[in-house]
Enzyme design. Structure first.
Site, mmCIF file in Angstrom:
data_model
loop_
_atom_site.group_PDB
_atom_site.id
_atom_site.type_symbol
_atom_site.label_atom_id
_atom_site.label_comp_id
_atom_site.label_asym_id
_atom_site.label_seq_id
_atom_site.Cartn_x
_atom_site.Cartn_y
_atom_site.Cartn_z
ATOM 1 N N CYS A 79 -27.678 -35.006 17.058
ATOM 2 C CA CYS A 79 -28.842 -35.641 17.669
ATOM 3 C C CYS A 79 -28.417 -36.906 18.410
ATOM 4 O O CYS A 79 -27.242 -37.273 18.409
ATOM 5 C CB CYS A 79 -29.897 -35.971 16.618
ATOM 6 S SG CYS A 79 -29.310 -37.145 15.375
ATOM 7 N N CYS A 135 -26.473 -39.604 16.618
ATOM 8 C CA CYS A 135 -25.030 -39.365 16.505
ATOM 9 C C CYS A 135 -24.312 -39.966 17.711
ATOM 10 O O CYS A 135 -23.242 -40.577 17.584
ATOM 11 C CB CYS A 135 -24.736 -37.863 16.431
ATOM 12 S SG CYS A 135 -25.472 -37.021 15.022
ATOM 13 N N CYS A 172 19.872 -34.924 9.746
ATOM 14 C CA CYS A 172 19.534 -35.772 8.609
ATOM 15 C C CYS A 172 18.133 -36.350 8.803
ATOM 16 O O CYS A 172 17.473 -36.106 9.819
ATOM 17 C CB CYS A 172 20.561 -36.895 8.427
ATOM 18 S SG CYS A 172 20.646 -38.010 9.839
ATOM 19 N N CYS A 184 17.210 -38.215 11.975
ATOM 20 C CA CYS A 184 16.887 -37.376 13.145
ATOM 21 C C CYS A 184 15.395 -37.075 13.164
ATOM 22 O O CYS A 184 14.747 -37.129 14.220
ATOM 23 C CB CYS A 184 17.677 -36.068 13.092
ATOM 24 S SG CYS A 184 19.466 -36.262 13.193
ATOM 25 N N ASP A 224 -17.582 -26.113 -11.798
ATOM 26 C CA ASP A 224 -18.917 -25.600 -11.536
ATOM 27 C C ASP A 224 -19.123 -24.418 -12.491
ATOM 28 O O ASP A 224 -18.152 -23.822 -12.951
ATOM 29 C CB ASP A 224 -19.014 -25.151 -10.080
ATOM 30 C CG ASP A 224 -20.291 -24.390 -9.804
ATOM 31 O OD1 ASP A 224 -21.366 -24.899 -10.122
ATOM 32 O OD2 ASP A 224 -20.181 -23.256 -9.288
ATOM 33 N N ASP A 271 -17.062 -23.016 -6.042
ATOM 34 C CA ASP A 271 -16.984 -21.871 -5.139
ATOM 35 C C ASP A 271 -18.080 -21.844 -4.088
ATOM 36 O O ASP A 271 -18.046 -21.025 -3.178
ATOM 37 C CB ASP A 271 -17.043 -20.564 -5.937
ATOM 38 C CG ASP A 271 -18.444 -20.296 -6.487
ATOM 39 O OD1 ASP A 271 -19.086 -21.260 -6.942
ATOM 40 O OD2 ASP A 271 -18.880 -19.131 -6.460
ATOM 41 N N ASP A 296 -21.016 -26.999 -3.819
ATOM 42 C CA ASP A 296 -19.891 -27.667 -4.483
ATOM 43 C C ASP A 296 -19.034 -28.464 -3.510
ATOM 44 O O ASP A 296 -18.171 -29.233 -3.934
ATOM 45 C CB ASP A 296 -18.996 -26.630 -5.183
ATOM 46 C CG ASP A 296 -19.720 -25.882 -6.286
ATOM 47 O OD1 ASP A 296 -20.502 -26.526 -7.000
ATOM 48 O OD2 ASP A 296 -19.505 -24.665 -6.426
#
Length: 803
Positions: free
Chosen positions: A23, A26, A90, A93, A489, A689, A693
């Protein structure tokens, strides 16, 4: 340092995409956040095109824009580019390449993984891959898009220089071996020169080239140390040969320079072989990608490239073939091998309506599968991207190593100069002084430091993926070993997530009408209780009307209109908020609570009249009790957070042996519970899940998503369990502990090696050839120690490996 967006002019205009806007407010928030940045002259954000246009001063870092947008609650649209890097030797680098990439206009972040030889770069969309490749080339290294890198075996390419160097060096070592057995024999100086020169300047040319490129860039690396050290020994030999020309028996040091280069080449070859084993999980997953699919269109089967498959296409999967893309079985039954996808060792039975994933092997039946995702968005493709991202990322502990590596080579060069000057001043013997300085240069290799962390992370994420644990970022893997509390959960995580309607009660006695109304409201919902209602209504043969203006009420239930009447269906809190009396069904409610059932009340909203009560029951997942017990064995406390009723939550909690139960919490309440659990400094993991959550998964120190859950949950979590088996939670913490242990072991030995080796060399207690062998062994031992993680298994709580 981060790449400036504008570098060539005093001011410039830039444009980039922003996601998450909904909106006008934002827009104002983003404009305000960007406008406060130093160097931003003007900002304009377009909601329709989701873009921001800025007038900025020269040198404004892209990362500062990303930070400002993120703090405002939105995301800068970037794309991730993976580059295969060649020529690194190494940790210094890797640091140089990161610095070069950060200097490219529009680069938000860059991370180089020495072990994987891959750079992961987040850039604004206009940045071309060719620009990044050119920046790496300017820093003295090779780069190409990782996806286009040919899978050519490097072992043969790197192996022949080692063999040839060994063949040329062996005759130089024979006099030393003869002297060890009491025989005194010396090779003519010319022969030594002819054998050592090609080793030094042809087979060892890689050290000169890489060292020179680093010098031009104003940096130091391991190649410079090897080149300087061996050149000093070779030059000393030439000097001694010239000084003692015509005198037999003059001691030369051609064998020292040749042996050191041979040992370093051997060490790099062994190290490269071991590093390739750490990425075995990625190669195994990539091997699962089918190249083609058999698509049935208008009754005709046609073989197409898997990239040409579109959602909705009907695929024919014969026995012995792999499922080409994710989909749903339309016809047929078969056993599928999903071992490399989920870690499940036994074949699983799949029939009509079952979901199947790309890469699964069809064992014995003909299947017709309706494609549900294009190849790039299949679970297999996402798995590969997640594992690649985790392996390419840097763990927080690596930051210390990077800071040390940045100053390591200059410090070693200073120590070597002091060693040279000190021994020359003390003994007056330039030969001894040079040899001791050479030993310092040769033994001081930052390779082991640079490989210690990424090698362990690559091995740990790889073995976890094979066992059904996807690790999205290295930070989650490193942090998980400190988890002391796991919050679960309930529905779909500890329970099967498929509750059944156990009983229904109606004030007017017409339970069928109550069930039909509930089914009308729930039709189209993906909530497990909604599924239970619709299944029960269908089994009873009840006519289900269409509901209008249906709206979900998070953490409470839902509302909707049926035949012009507004109804409420939800928990006790929803009824209380609307002032609906529940006393008429109080006895039924008490009985349901005693049985640990979940409740859903049905009422008319406008008249505030209670109509009925639905009671649901859910069963614990197989292995959930064992999962909780295993966590307790690991010293981890367990908590259950549920939006369900107290009685239903406590029944499952008691059955599984959970230590604390928090019921009746809304999604934001779960996130608040995370803050409470973390209040005393404990590291907390959340396992969930569902969409509800996601806030808690993001708020936890470590988020763990069940593979059967929603994409939102998986995006919010740092770890994903591909099998819906709670026992994998303990396994995920266990692999983190093993990986972090390997990181600490590797860093300890890498630091100790240099802390002990450099002083010994400076004190003249190490021969340069011994130093060369020790340097090669250090890198190989670090990677080899990390590879021991491949013996880890998730079964039975993950057996302890014997390292």
């Amino acid at each position: 340092m981060n790449g400036p967006l504008v570098s060539s002019a005093a001011t410039g205009r830039i444009q980039f995409g922003i996601s998450g806007m909904s909106c006008a407010s934002c827009v104002s928030r983003i404009e305000s956040a960007l406008g406060r940045l130093a160097g931003v002259r003007a900002v304009s954000v377009n909601l329709a095109s989701e873009t921001a246009t800025l007038e900025v001063d020269a040198g404004l870092p892209a990362a500062s824009l990303a930070d400002a947008v993120t703090r405002a609650g939105y995301a800068l649209r970037t794309r991730s580019v993976r580059l295969a890097i060649g020529g690194m030797s190494c940790a210094s680098c890797a640091g140089r390449i990161e610095k070069a990439l950060h200097g490219v206009d529009g680069v938000v972040s860059a991370s180089v993984n020495l072990a994987a030889e891959v750079a992961t770069v987040e850039v604004l969309p206009p940045v071309a891959v060719e620009t990044l490749v050119a920046a790496v080339a300017a820093a003295g290294y090779r780069a190409s898009p990782a996806e286009q890198t040919a899978a050519v075996s490097r072992e043969a390419r790197e192996g022949w220089p080692v063999v040839l160097a060994a063949l040329l060096t062996l005759p130089l070592v024979v006099p030393m071996l003869a002297a060890f057995w009491g025989e005194h024999w010396s090779m003519p100086a010319l022969w030594q020169f002819l054998l050592a020169t090609p080793v030094q300047f042809w087979l060892g040319a890689r050290f000169y080239r890489a060292g020179w490129r680093a010098l031009l860039a104003g940096a130091g690396n391991m190649d410079q140390l090897v080149a300087l050290g061996t050149s000093a020994a070779y030059g000393l030999s030439l000097y001694q040969w010239w000084l003692h020309a015509g005198h037999a028996g003059a001691h030369l040091y051609f064998e020292t320079s040749a042996v050191v280069i041979t040992l370093v080449l051997l060490g790099k070859w062994l190290e490269a072989r071991a590093r390739r084993q750490t990425s075995a999980a990625i190669r195994a997953l990539q091997a699962l990608r089918p190249g083609s699919a058999r698509v049935r269109r208008a009754g005709v089967d046609t073989d197409l490239a898997v990239e040409a498959v579109q959602p909705g296409d009907l695929l024919v999967v014969r026995p012995g073939e792999q499922v080409p893309v994710d989909g749903v079985i339309s016809e047929g039954e078969s056993q599928l091998d999903e071992a490399l996808l989920s870690g499940e060792s036994l074949p699983v039975s799949r029939g009509p309506g079952a979901r199947v994933s790309a890469g699964a092997l069809n064992l014995d039946g003909l299947l017709l599968v309706t494609a549900s995702a294009v190849a790039a968005e299949s679970m297999l493709a996402r798995m590969i991207r997640m594992v690649e991202a985790a392996q390419a990322a840097k763990a927080p502990v690596q930051r210390l190593v990077d800071r040390i590596s940045a100053v390591f080579v200059p410090v070693v060069l200073l120590i070597a100069l002091l060693t040279l000057a000190g021994w020359w001043w003390w003994t007056g013997d330039i030969e001894t002084a040079i040899l001791n300085a050479v030993a310092v240069l040769v033994i001081a290799c930052p390779c082991a430091l640079g490989l210690a962390t990424p090698a362990a992370i690559m091995a740990g994420t790889g073995v976890a993926a094979r066992q059904g644990i996807l690790i999205k970022d290295a930070e989650a893997l490193e942090l998980a070993h400190r988890v002391r509390v796991v919050a679960f959960d309930k529905t779909g995580t500890l329970t099967a997530g498929k509750p059944r309607l156990q009983a229904s009660h109606a004030l007017g006695g017409d339970t069928g009408a109550v069930l039909a109304l509930a089914a009308a409201l729930q039709r189209g919902s993906t909530h497990p209780l909604a599924h239970a209602v619709t299944v029960a209504a269908s089994a009873a043969g009840l006519p289900v009307s269409a509901a209008a203006a249906v709206r979900a009420l998070p953490g409470r239930g839902m509302q909707g209109d049926v035949a012009g009447v507004r109804y409420l269906l939800g928990n006790t809190r929803l009824m209380q908020e609307h002032g609906i009396a529940l006393a008429a069904l109080q006895q039924q409610e008490a009985a349901a609570h005693a049985a640990g059932q979940s409740l859903a009340w049905l009422a008319e909203a406008d008249s505030r009249r209670l109509l009925g009560l639905l009671c649901f029951g859910d069963e614990a997942r197989p292995g959930a009790r064992a999962a909780v017990a295993r966590l307790h064995e690991l010293g981890v406390a367990t908590v259950m957070l549920s939006g369900d009723s107290q009685g239903a939550a406590e029944r499952i909690g008691r059955e599984l042996g959970l230590q604390r139960i928090v019921a009746g919490v809304l999604p934001d309440g779960k996130a608040a519970a995370m803050a409470e659990l973390r209040a005393d400094g404990r590291v907390v993991a959340m396992v969930g899940d569902g969409i509800n959550d996601a806030p808690a998964l993001a708020a936890a120190d470590v988020g763990i998503a069940m593979g059967s859950g929603t994409d939102v949950a998986m995006q919010a979590a740092g770890l994903t369990l591909l099998r819906s088996d709670p026992r994998l939670v303990a396994a995920a913490l266990d692999i983190s502990r093993h990986t972090y242990r390997k990181i600490r072991q590797n860093l300890f030995w890498a630091f100790i090696f240099n802390l002990v080796g450099i002083p010994l060399a400076a004190l003249g207690l190490l021969n340069p050839m011994v130093a060369g062998g020790a340097m090669a062994l250090s890198s190989v031992s670090v990677v080899g120690n990390a590879l021991l993680l491949r013996r880890w298994r998730a079964a039975a709580g993950a057996r302890e490996e014997r390292a």
